[in-house]
Design a protein around this motif. Sequence first.
Motif, PDB file in Angstrom:
ATOM      1  N   ALA A 239     -10.737  -1.524   6.192  1.00 51.71           N
ATOM      2  CA  ALA A 239      -9.834  -2.296   5.329  1.00 51.71           C
ATOM      3  C   ALA A 239     -10.109  -3.782   5.495  1.00 51.71           C
ATOM      4  O   ALA A 239     -10.453  -4.244   6.577  1.00 51.71           O
ATOM      5  N   ASN A 240      -9.965  -4.507   4.396  1.00 57.19           N
ATOM      6  CA  ASN A 240     -10.107  -5.957   4.456  1.00 57.19           C
ATOM      7  C   ASN A 240      -8.720  -6.590   4.447  1.00 57.19           C
ATOM      8  O   ASN A 240      -7.912  -6.261   3.579  1.00 57.19           O
TER       9      ASN A 240
ATOM     10  N   THR B  37     -13.651   3.687   4.988  1.00 59.31           N
ATOM     11  CA  THR B  37     -14.649   2.624   4.898  1.00 59.31           C
ATOM     12  C   THR B  37     -14.092   1.291   5.388  1.00 59.31           C
ATOM     13  O   THR B  37     -14.653   0.251   5.127  1.00 59.31           O
TER      14      THR B  37
ATOM     15  N   GLN C 149      -6.290  -4.407   2.252  1.00 57.82           N
ATOM     16  CA  GLN C 149      -6.702  -3.524   1.146  1.00 57.82           C
ATOM     17  C   GLN C 149      -7.852  -2.684   1.619  1.00 57.82           C
ATOM     18  O   GLN C 149      -8.855  -3.229   2.099  1.00 57.82           O
ATOM     19  N   TYR C 150      -7.688  -1.367   1.499  1.00 56.10           N
ATOM     20  CA  TYR C 150      -8.809  -0.510   1.863  1.00 56.10           C
ATOM     21  C   TYR C 150      -9.973  -0.821   0.958  1.00 56.10           C
ATOM     22  O   TYR C 150      -9.805  -0.998  -0.242  1.00 56.10           O
ATOM     23  N   ARG C 151     -11.149  -0.895   1.582  1.00 51.15           N
ATOM     24  CA  ARG C 151     -12.322  -1.067   0.728  1.00 51.15           C
ATOM     25  C   ARG C 151     -12.442   0.186  -0.111  1.00 51.15           C
ATOM     26  O   ARG C 151     -12.377   1.292   0.406  1.00 51.15           O
ATOM     27  N   LYS C 152     -12.561  -0.001  -1.391  1.00 48.83           N
ATOM     28  CA  LYS C 152     -12.556   1.171  -2.270  1.00 48.83           C
ATOM     29  C   LYS C 152     -13.946   1.413  -2.837  1.00 48.83           C
ATOM     30  O   LYS C 152     -14.724   0.480  -2.982  1.00 48.83           O
TER      31      LYS C 152
ATOM     32  N   GLU D 101     -16.502   1.949  -5.734  1.00 42.43           N
ATOM     33  CA  GLU D 101     -16.505   1.410  -7.098  1.00 42.43           C
ATOM     34  C   GLU D 101     -16.695   2.540  -8.091  1.00 42.43           C
ATOM     35  O   GLU D 101     -17.753   2.688  -8.685  1.00 42.43           O
TER      36      GLU D 101
ATOM     37  N   GLN E 137       0.838  -1.215   0.000  1.00 44.09           N
ATOM     38  CA  GLN E 137       0.000   0.000   0.000  1.00 44.09           C
ATOM     39  C   GLN E 137       0.863   1.251   0.000  1.00 44.09           C
ATOM     40  O   GLN E 137       0.549   2.252  -0.648  1.00 44.09           O
TER      41      GLN E 137
ATOM     42  N   ASN F  88      -5.779  -9.263   3.732  1.00 41.40           N
ATOM     43  CA  ASN F  88      -5.532 -10.233   2.651  1.00 41.40           C
ATOM     44  C   ASN F  88      -5.309 -11.621   3.254  1.00 41.40           C
ATOM     45  O   ASN F  88      -4.208 -12.179   3.194  1.00 41.40           O
TER      46      ASN F  88
ATOM     47  N   TYR G  39      -6.530   8.063   2.719  1.00 38.36           N
ATOM     48  CA  TYR G  39      -6.999   6.944   3.530  1.00 38.36           C
ATOM     49  C   TYR G  39      -6.665   7.117   5.005  1.00 38.36           C
ATOM     50  O   TYR G  39      -6.867   6.222   5.796  1.00 38.36           O
TER      51      TYR G  39
ATOM     52  N   LYS H  32     -13.118  -9.869  11.954  1.00 37.21           N
ATOM     53  CA  LYS H  32     -12.960  -9.273  10.625  1.00 37.21           C
ATOM     54  C   LYS H  32     -11.904  -9.989   9.793  1.00 37.21           C
ATOM     55  O   LYS H  32     -11.449  -9.482   8.767  1.00 37.21           O
TER      56      LYS H  32
END
Length: 545
Positions: free
Chosen positions: A466-467, A464, A338-341, A343, A263, A469, A357, A482
Amino acid sequence: MTDAPAQTDSMFPRLDDAQIERLASIGARRHVEPGEIVFDLGSEDHGMFIVLQGSIEIVSVSHGEEAVLRVLERGQFTGEVNQLSGRRSLVRCRAREASELLELGRTCLREIMQTDVALGEMFLRAFVMRRLYLIANSVGDAVLIGSSHSSDTLRIRTFLSRNGHPHTYLDVETDPDVQTVLDHFEIRVTEIPVLICRGELVLRNPSNQDVAKCFGLNAGIDETAVYDLIVVGAGPGGLAAAVYGASEGLSVLVVESNAPGGQAGSSSRIENYLGFPMGISGQDLANRAFVQAEKFGASISVARAARSLKCDRKPYAIELDDGGSVEGRSIILAAGAQYRKLELPNLAQFEGVGIYYGATQVEAQYCGKEDVVIVGGGNSAGQAALFLSATARHVYLLVRRAGLAETMSRYLIARIEACQEITVKPRTEVEALEGNGHLERVRWRDRQAGASETHEIRHLFLMTGANPNTGWLRGCFAMDEKQFIRTGADLGDTWSMRRPPFPLETSRPGVFAVGDIRAGSVKRVASAVGEGSMAVQFVHKVLAE
Ligand SMILES: Cc1cc2nc3c(=O)[nH]c(=O)nc-3n(C[C@H](O)[C@H](O)[C@H](O)COP(=O)(O)OP(=O)(O)OC[C@H]3O[C@@H](n4cnc5c(N)ncnc54)[C@H](O)[C@@H]3O)c2cc1C
């Protein structure tokens, strides 16, 4: 690795007689005849050559045409960053006259770099400056034909740049010479992006893996060895683990699904990382760390993702997405998050230039007294809104739900309600971003009212969440709700050994998690680097068990 140098004498230093004598005892002598190729474009099995007598020339080759880049004489040496990794040569080297050379193999070179400070620094400085020169002058074996309107073009360009691979870019819309090249290789415009690899292979819209294969970015990596340490992910955390592990004598393999940097590599300027008061781009930081890790002997494999971990056996085995597998006595998981982005098709183009972010002093300074938008309804969004409301003109907090009650702490909601500089916009979503170079306008839609509004706002914060990996680690580790990996004291009764777990150790002994992938981690470059370095101390202890 910021400024691209012009070709200068400092890129081509000269060893003195005493230094040559010292190296002569460990190198292999080679005699070459006039015109003989010492090593060719694309070759990967040669060492570094020092001229003892005579002269050799370094030649770039493009579309079959040669250009002499430099003539090397007594005391001067060949090589650039590829010399450390064993990747393919980007230039040709030929003898100008009958010459005597001294060849130092890769292992020898690494040993010198670690044991002789003066020589090591001279070699490394020259290698890094030469690579910058090759990148700045597009010297090498890659020509990319694409369009600025194609996201795959952007993907390939980003992949090549983030791997520091020099390339020439021809844009079908703007480059006057492009038709000649298309005709020569019988490429239709509809087939772009097209990558011409080593002047002969035409790859139509190749995957990153194809690109890495064609340029030999993973050449020289031994996959049959059992490594002391395998690091998954070459973001700040993984690269730090590689530098510390390799410098402390461990055999280290890093597996990275894309390119080094993580990132942080997508950040145009990191201003809060210790020691860089003027800031440093994430790419520069990653390039430096990459060379540092390779200097100490770590192997870094790119464009290959870990697909699964066989955690019920020792040594641990990691299966890769290209069908290969690698084994390690210990593992550091540094695959980040990964930050939720949102769309939105042009989101990436404004990242770092209007889209942020994190909300720290640095971002607050960027925003000054302007309006800002924050997207998100969690505590991090609430904290950011309050923090920015102290300096920004007005803060719009866009929330997808009907309100904040379900997702934010009461005390934050109360403060937000009392703050006149914050407007909460429930059931509202960003619809479009506009700008030229920097974000200039944001359009959002109030779903309840069914109305869209466009605002002249240049700063948008995505909070928002982050997910991690961790999708590929199915069933192996204790994780939080999570899916971040739990470590050390947080493991509770999921830890099975008699000794207590080391800090950063996961529920599998000898497997550590560092940086953003770890439950409870601070999402920062410095903390990822700190954890990556720290975990190596515990790896030593595990290996000694
Ligand atoms: C745009 C942006 C700007 C930022 N700015 C700052 C800042 O100014 N200051 C600051 O302190 N922090 C900043 N951050 C946060 C910081 O970048 C992260 O906290 C940090 O990069 C985390 O490092 P990491 O090594 O844990 O993971 P990451 O950086 O996420 O790296 C993980 C790596 O693992 C790879 N990977 C993922 N899955 C696999 C797999 N299955 N196999 C192999 N490889 C895999 C990824 O490709 C990636 O390269 C920023 C983040 C972003 C997105």
